[in-house]
Design a protein around this motif. Structure first.
Motif, short mmCIF file in Angstrom:
data_model
loop_
_atom_site.label_atom_id
_atom_site.label_comp_id
_atom_site.label_asym_id
_atom_site.label_seq_id
_atom_site.Cartn_x
_atom_site.Cartn_y
_atom_site.Cartn_z
N LYS A 45 0.82 -1.21 0.00
CA LYS A 45 0.00 0.00 0.00
C LYS A 45 0.86 1.26 0.00
O LYS A 45 0.49 2.28 -0.60
CB LYS A 45 -0.92 0.01 1.23
CG LYS A 45 -2.02 -1.03 1.19
CD LYS A 45 -2.92 -0.90 2.41
CE LYS A 45 -4.07 -1.89 2.35
NZ LYS A 45 -4.96 -1.76 3.54
N LEU A 46 1.99 1.19 0.67
CA LEU A 46 2.87 2.35 0.79
C LEU A 46 3.69 2.58 -0.47
O LEU A 46 3.81 3.71 -0.95
CB LEU A 46 3.80 2.17 1.99
CG LEU A 46 4.85 3.26 2.22
CD1 LEU A 46 4.16 4.58 2.56
CD2 LEU A 46 5.82 2.85 3.31
N ALA A 47 4.27 1.51 -1.01
CA ALA A 47 5.23 1.66 -2.11
C ALA A 47 4.72 1.16 -3.45
O ALA A 47 5.34 1.44 -4.48
CB ALA A 47 6.52 0.91 -1.76
N GLY A 48 3.62 0.42 -3.47
CA GLY A 48 3.12 -0.12 -4.72
C GLY A 48 3.52 -1.57 -4.91
O GLY A 48 4.60 -1.99 -4.49
N CYS A 49 2.66 -2.33 -5.55
CA CYS A 49 2.89 -3.77 -5.68
C CYS A 49 4.06 -4.09 -6.61
O CYS A 49 4.73 -5.11 -6.43
CB CYS A 49 1.62 -4.46 -6.16
SG CYS A 49 1.05 -3.92 -7.79
N ILE A 50 4.32 -3.24 -7.61
CA ILE A 50 5.40 -3.53 -8.55
C ILE A 50 6.75 -3.49 -7.85
O ILE A 50 7.58 -4.39 -8.02
CB ILE A 50 5.38 -2.53 -9.72
CG1 ILE A 50 4.05 -2.60 -10.47
CG2 ILE A 50 6.55 -2.81 -10.67
CD1 ILE A 50 3.77 -3.95 -11.08
N ARG A 51 6.99 -2.46 -7.07
CA ARG A 51 8.26 -2.35 -6.36
C ARG A 51 8.45 -3.50 -5.37
O ARG A 51 9.53 -4.09 -5.28
CB ARG A 51 8.33 -1.02 -5.63
CG ARG A 51 8.43 0.19 -6.55
CD ARG A 51 8.47 1.47 -5.75
NE ARG A 51 8.70 2.63 -6.60
CZ ARG A 51 8.81 3.87 -6.15
NH1 ARG A 51 8.70 4.11 -4.85
NH2 ARG A 51 9.03 4.87 -6.98
N VAL A 52 7.40 -3.79 -4.64
CA VAL A 52 7.49 -4.88 -3.66
C VAL A 52 7.70 -6.22 -4.36
O VAL A 52 8.47 -7.06 -3.89
CB VAL A 52 6.22 -4.91 -2.78
CG1 VAL A 52 6.23 -6.12 -1.86
CG2 VAL A 52 6.11 -3.63 -1.96
N MET A 53 7.04 -6.42 -5.49
CA MET A 53 7.19 -7.66 -6.23
C MET A 53 8.62 -7.84 -6.71
O MET A 53 9.18 -8.94 -6.64
CB MET A 53 6.23 -7.69 -7.43
CG MET A 53 6.33 -8.96 -8.26
SD MET A 53 5.33 -8.89 -9.76
CE MET A 53 6.22 -7.64 -10.69
N ILE A 54 9.23 -6.76 -7.20
CA ILE A 54 10.62 -6.84 -7.67
C ILE A 54 11.54 -7.29 -6.54
O ILE A 54 12.36 -8.19 -6.71
CB ILE A 54 11.07 -5.47 -8.23
CG1 ILE A 54 10.31 -5.16 -9.52
CG2 ILE A 54 12.58 -5.47 -8.48
CD1 ILE A 54 10.58 -3.77 -10.06
N ILE A 55 11.39 -6.67 -5.38
CA ILE A 55 12.24 -7.02 -4.25
C ILE A 55 11.98 -8.45 -3.80
O ILE A 55 12.91 -9.23 -3.53
CB ILE A 55 12.01 -6.04 -3.09
CG1 ILE A 55 12.52 -4.64 -3.47
CG2 ILE A 55 12.70 -6.52 -1.81
CD1 ILE A 55 12.27 -3.59 -2.42
#
Length: 209
Positions: A45-55
């Protein structure tokens, strides 16, 4: 899983990827679901699913690679590398925003407790602490790359941090993949960090499956 094309030759790179989505049982799966809903979801919710998915995916891949390097004949599954990477993101952001938080120590101890709990799970058969440790390191570096605008305002400093973190991540991957294919690590004592149950862990090796 498919058989190796050549016996004992690790030619199935996709296993580094698929191992992230396989679990050691229903309890292991429940731990992942709880983690994703209570810890990973707020970060999305804070950073977006794309960024979290990459990590999550990249760190899980690197973690699986480290697991295959140090525990070559063991069967290891699970998204431990990705989970530790998410906790590394929280820890990194906590340190960067330490002065602006009212109770930073509370958040710090919550993260440490989560790390210890997951590390304890990593001592069980089929779950790997090497994957989790290298996933944590990768996640910490990728956090600096994927979330650079959270704490760094100056363009020059931001560029230095992104470059250093990305270079470290790439170097780590190159070292692991090179060692895996050219210089197999023979380390019988490495299992002590990964599994403390002796004979029960030996039931999940390449020679026994």
């Amino acid at each position: 899983m498919l058989e190796f094309f050549v016996a004992r030759l690790p030619d199935q790179v996709y296993r580094f990827w698929t191992a992230i989505f396989i679990h050691a049982g229903i309890i292991h799966l429940l731990i992942t679901i709880i983690f994703q809903y209570t810890i990973m979801r707020p970060l999305e919710k804070l950073a977006g699913c794309i960024r979290v998915m990459i990590i999550y995916i990249v760190s899980g891949f690197v973690g699986s690679l480290a697991s295959a390097l140090f525990l070559r004949d063991s069967v290891q599954v699970g998204p431990g590398g990705g989970q530790f990477a998410i906790l590394a993101c929280y820890l990194s952001e906590l340190f960067l925003g330490w002065r602006s938080l009212k109770r930073p120590w509370a958040g710090f101890f919550k993260i440490i407790i989560c790390l210890l709990l997951l590390f304890t799970v990593g001592l069980l058969p089929l779950v790997d602490n090497y994957s989790q440790c290298f996933g944590f390191l990768t996640g910490f570096m990728l956090n600096m790359t994927v979330f650079p605008d959270v704490s760094y305002k100056k363009n020059v400093r931001r560029l230095v941090v992104i470059t250093a973190a990305l270079a470290t991540t790439i170097a780590l991957f190159i070292v692991l993949i090179t060692l895996f294919y050219t210089l197999p690590v023979e380390c019988p004592s490495c299992e002590l960090l990964n599994c403390s149950f002796g004979s029960s862990c030996r039931n999940y090796t390449y020679n026994s499956v």
